[in-house]
Design a protein around this motif. Sequence first.
Motif, PDB file in Angstrom:
ATOM      1  N   LEU A  82       1.479   8.734   0.200  1.00  0.00           N
ATOM      2  CA  LEU A  82       0.551   9.870   0.312  1.00  0.00           C
ATOM      3  C   LEU A  82      -0.872   9.390   0.603  1.00  0.00           C
ATOM      4  N   SER A  83      -1.250   8.278  -0.022  1.00  0.00           N
ATOM      5  CA  SER A  83      -2.592   7.726   0.207  1.00  0.00           C
ATOM      6  C   SER A  83      -2.793   7.429   1.689  1.00  0.00           C
ATOM      7  N   ARG A  84      -1.831   6.732   2.265  1.00  0.00           N
ATOM      8  CA  ARG A  84      -1.983   6.344   3.678  1.00  0.00           C
ATOM      9  C   ARG A  84      -1.872   7.563   4.592  1.00  0.00           C
ATOM     10  N   THR A  89      -4.822  10.698   8.307  1.00  0.00           N
ATOM     11  CA  THR A  89      -4.925  12.069   8.810  1.00  0.00           C
ATOM     12  C   THR A  89      -6.370  12.530   8.844  1.00  0.00           C
ATOM     13  N   GLY A  90      -7.077  12.316   7.731  1.00  0.00           N
ATOM     14  CA  GLY A  90      -8.430  12.884   7.682  1.00  0.00           C
ATOM     15  C   GLY A  90      -9.381  12.116   6.789  1.00  0.00           C
ATOM     16  N   GLY A  91      -9.102  10.819   6.544  1.00  0.00           N
ATOM     17  CA  GLY A  91      -9.970  10.022   5.671  1.00  0.00           C
ATOM     18  C   GLY A  91     -11.221   9.538   6.379  1.00  0.00           C
ATOM     19  N   VAL A  92     -12.100   8.922   5.593  1.00  0.00           N
ATOM     20  CA  VAL A  92     -13.371   8.423   6.139  1.00  0.00           C
ATOM     21  C   VAL A  92     -13.129   7.133   6.912  1.00  0.00           C
ATOM     22  N   THR A  93     -13.454   7.161   8.205  1.00  0.00           N
ATOM     23  CA  THR A  93     -13.231   5.969   9.043  1.00  0.00           C
ATOM     24  C   THR A  93     -14.536   5.429   9.616  1.00  0.00           C
ATOM     25  N   HIS A 206       1.835  11.965  12.858  1.00  0.00           N
ATOM     26  CA  HIS A 206       2.009  10.521  13.061  1.00  0.00           C
ATOM     27  C   HIS A 206       1.900   9.762  11.734  1.00  0.00           C
ATOM     28  N   ALA A 207       0.916  10.173  10.922  1.00  0.00           N
ATOM     29  CA  ALA A 207       0.702   9.482   9.650  1.00  0.00           C
ATOM     30  C   ALA A 207       1.945   9.626   8.768  1.00  0.00           C
ATOM     31  N   ALA A 208       2.569  10.802   8.795  1.00  0.00           N
ATOM     32  CA  ALA A 208       3.777  11.018   7.990  1.00  0.00           C
ATOM     33  C   ALA A 208       4.921  10.159   8.535  1.00  0.00           C
ATOM     34  N   GLN A 209       5.020  10.119   9.853  1.00  0.00           N
ATOM     35  CA  GLN A 209       6.091   9.337  10.485  1.00  0.00           C
ATOM     36  C   GLN A 209       6.015   7.856  10.087  1.00  0.00           C
ATOM     37  N   GLN A 210       4.790   7.352   9.972  1.00  0.00           N
ATOM     38  CA  GLN A 210       4.591   5.966   9.534  1.00  0.00           C
ATOM     39  C   GLN A 210       5.238   5.683   8.198  1.00  0.00           C
ATOM     40  N   GLU A 211       5.341   6.727   7.380  1.00  0.00           N
ATOM     41  CA  GLU A 211       5.865   6.563   6.026  1.00  0.00           C
ATOM     42  C   GLU A 211       7.296   7.074   5.918  1.00  0.00           C
ATOM     43  N   GLY A 212       7.944   7.247   7.057  1.00  0.00           N
ATOM     44  CA  GLY A 212       9.340   7.693   7.066  1.00  0.00           C
ATOM     45  C   GLY A 212       9.496   9.163   6.737  1.00  0.00           C
ATOM     46  N   LEU A 213       8.435   9.941   6.950  1.00  0.00           N
ATOM     47  CA  LEU A 213       8.497  11.375   6.658  1.00  0.00           C
ATOM     48  C   LEU A 213       8.293  12.180   7.928  1.00  0.00           C
ATOM     49  N   GLN A 214       8.871  13.357   7.926  1.00  0.00           N
ATOM     50  CA  GLN A 214       8.710  14.263   9.059  1.00  0.00           C
ATOM     51  C   GLN A 214       7.799  15.411   8.608  1.00  0.00           C
ATOM     52  N   ALA A 215       6.653  15.530   9.242  1.00  0.00           N
ATOM     53  CA  ALA A 215       5.771  16.659   8.946  1.00  0.00           C
ATOM     54  C   ALA A 215       6.249  17.848   9.764  1.00  0.00           C
ATOM     55  N   ILE A 322       4.073   5.190  20.486  1.00  0.00           N
ATOM     56  CA  ILE A 322       2.933   4.341  20.105  1.00  0.00           C
ATOM     57  C   ILE A 322       2.726   4.396  18.595  1.00  0.00           C
ATOM     58  N   SER A 323       3.786   4.833  17.884  1.00  0.00           N
ATOM     59  CA  SER A 323       3.588   5.090  16.455  1.00  0.00           C
ATOM     60  C   SER A 323       3.165   3.842  15.692  1.00  0.00           C
ATOM     61  N   HIS A 324       3.692   2.663  16.091  1.00  0.00           N
ATOM     62  CA  HIS A 324       3.323   1.461  15.338  1.00  0.00           C
ATOM     63  C   HIS A 324       1.836   1.128  15.519  1.00  0.00           C
ATOM     64  N   GLU A 325       1.241   1.659  16.586  1.00  0.00           N
ATOM     65  CA  GLU A 325      -0.189   1.386  16.812  1.00  0.00           C
ATOM     66  C   GLU A 325      -1.075   2.496  16.260  1.00  0.00           C
ATOM     67  N   PHE A 326      -0.447   3.575  15.768  1.00  0.00           N
ATOM     68  CA  PHE A 326      -1.228   4.742  15.364  1.00  0.00           C
ATOM     69  C   PHE A 326      -2.338   4.420  14.352  1.00  0.00           C
ATOM     70  N   PRO A 327      -2.061   3.670  13.253  1.00  0.00           N
ATOM     71  CA  PRO A 327      -3.143   3.449  12.289  1.00  0.00           C
ATOM     72  C   PRO A 327      -4.349   2.760  12.927  1.00  0.00           C
ATOM     73  N   GLY A 328      -4.064   1.756  13.765  1.00  0.00           N
ATOM     74  CA  GLY A 328      -5.164   1.033  14.419  1.00  0.00           C
ATOM     75  C   GLY A 328      -5.935   1.949  15.362  1.00  0.00           C
ATOM     76  N   ILE A 329      -5.221   2.803  16.074  1.00  0.00           N
ATOM     77  CA  ILE A 329      -5.880   3.710  17.026  1.00  0.00           C
ATOM     78  C   ILE A 329      -6.778   4.675  16.278  1.00  0.00           C
ATOM     79  N   VAL A 330      -6.244   5.235  15.197  1.00  0.00           N
ATOM     80  CA  VAL A 330      -6.979   6.314  14.541  1.00  0.00           C
ATOM     81  C   VAL A 330      -8.212   5.787  13.787  1.00  0.00           C
TER      82      VAL A 330
END
Length: 508
Positions: A82-84, A89-93, A206-215, A322-330
């Motif tokens: 949930l943290s990730r 999704t909407g954290g401070v970047t 995408h963030a959910a998919q990273q954690e094996g979840l479907q939003a 591109i899901s494996h790159e999503f965290p870096g992109i965002v």
Amino acid sequence: MDPRRIPSIAEWFHEETKYSPRSMGLLPRPDLDSRPTPFKEWHASEPIDLVPYLPFPGFPLGPSEDQRPLDPALLSEFVGALSRILYFTGGVTGIQQSSDESWLFRAAPSAGALYPTDITLALRGIRGIEDGLYAYSVPNHQLVSVLEGDFVPGIASSFWLHPAFDGVQAVALLSGVWQRSRWRYHDRAYRRILLDTGHVLGNLVHAAQQEGLQAVPLAGFEDAALQKLLFLDPEEEGVLVGVPLRRADDVSTAADGLVAAVKRSSRSKAPPDFESDPIQAIHESSSIHQDAEVTMPPDPPVWVEGVEGTRVIPLVETLGDISHEFPGIVVSRRSTRQFTGAPVDRGDLDRVLDFAHRYATPGPVRYLNARPALQIHLVMNRVRGLEQGVWRYLPDEHQLQLIRSCDERRRVHGACLGQELARDAACLLVYSADLPRAVEVWGDRAYRYLHLDAGFLGQQLNLACVHQGLGVSGIGGFFDDMWTEILELPNDHAISYITAIGDPFAGE
Ligand SMILES: Cc1cc2nc3c(=O)[nH]c(=O)nc-3n(C[C@H](O)[C@H](O)[C@H](O)COP(=O)(O)O)c2cc1C
């Protein structure tokens, strides 16, 4: 369209909030001293600190001195997921320090960086934490308990027991706070709040998919019950989307549910009461009430008008997962402030269009409510390998159709309120819809669907552009009628959103 037809409140609202060269000058300037804080100031003595689960050290704003967060050793691993999910999704970047304050920038773009979208989670069955409603506190990246109890069944019943809620441990509710955006954009803020929320949703899948979840984003629900559950002041804020987070292997059940009966809001008659606040009027008229009409499933108003005798170009390039790159992109993405005016390659544009609009073509999970109703146009200013002019994109076929060859740089510059971004972009992608027809199908709720979906797709465009090294920015400020003219659309078609794509200045 019958000229005697009385427009709905959705059409009235759209017309009322159009920018025109005349109306722009009449809008009051925002009062800088009354700018609302872009988040609610949640405080709990024992919050769930989400910082330890981030995949990098040094998150700047952890718990405050008077807080004693729950012990991570006692919490389920799901809290880490949930943290990730919340962070990407909407954290401070990004933090920008000015002389007297610091500005926090987030994972999802937001018109004017005003961040009107709040996230609340309904959680249950998670080791170490009570079942309940939890507010996401953005600056400290923590969850704050709002109310204890298992609220998932109650939420599911507001979505007419949609099967995507079966057995879930977490549901995200995205709500909008009107004043955060209205402060600057007046009544037109409602459009931007929906677009912004669509962008947040665009990250969430995408963030959910990273954690094996479907939003599973669901924007059709009975408003009043959810509004009450979150204690939202109906005059100031509203729930916009509910998102059960399912285990990815349960998706087929969720998808089945999407063809189940849904209700539509009524088609209201404009104008609303003389004294009504326009944002309250559109939010209320687009609300779905308990006794709403049921449709099985709704017939989307597909836009069929073709353009005879024009050239159709199949696009060849596609962009894979591109899901494996999503965290870096965002975390690295920022909206482009200035383009060089240089052309971009057609292949890059092909890939961006392919990636973004796979969510607009039929698939196992229907992310979008309004997808067949959204028209997609591009004004090509300078794209290597494509003629300058106005084009239409056909997502199912991954094709471009030329409508008119022309150099529209001067006109699009003017139609985007003189923003240089529009003139210097390599191309501008525009989402629009036949609003009266959409309202006939979904009632005034259509207004929400069209803007949420445009924002969702806008975020996919953003992610794909960053992946391809292109500059990109949303454009919510434009003269509506100038755009319908440029695109040769009838005046009652609603332009919902524009995305500028181009060559960014070095260092952006
Ligand atoms: C719905 C929406 C509308 C926007 N409209 C404009 C615009 O008209 N002009 C502009 O320069 N930027 C626009 N932006 C970009 C925002 O200014 C930008 O997202 C915000 O400043 C936060 O910065 P970041 O995206 O770099 O995190 C828009 C963004 C969104 C999501």
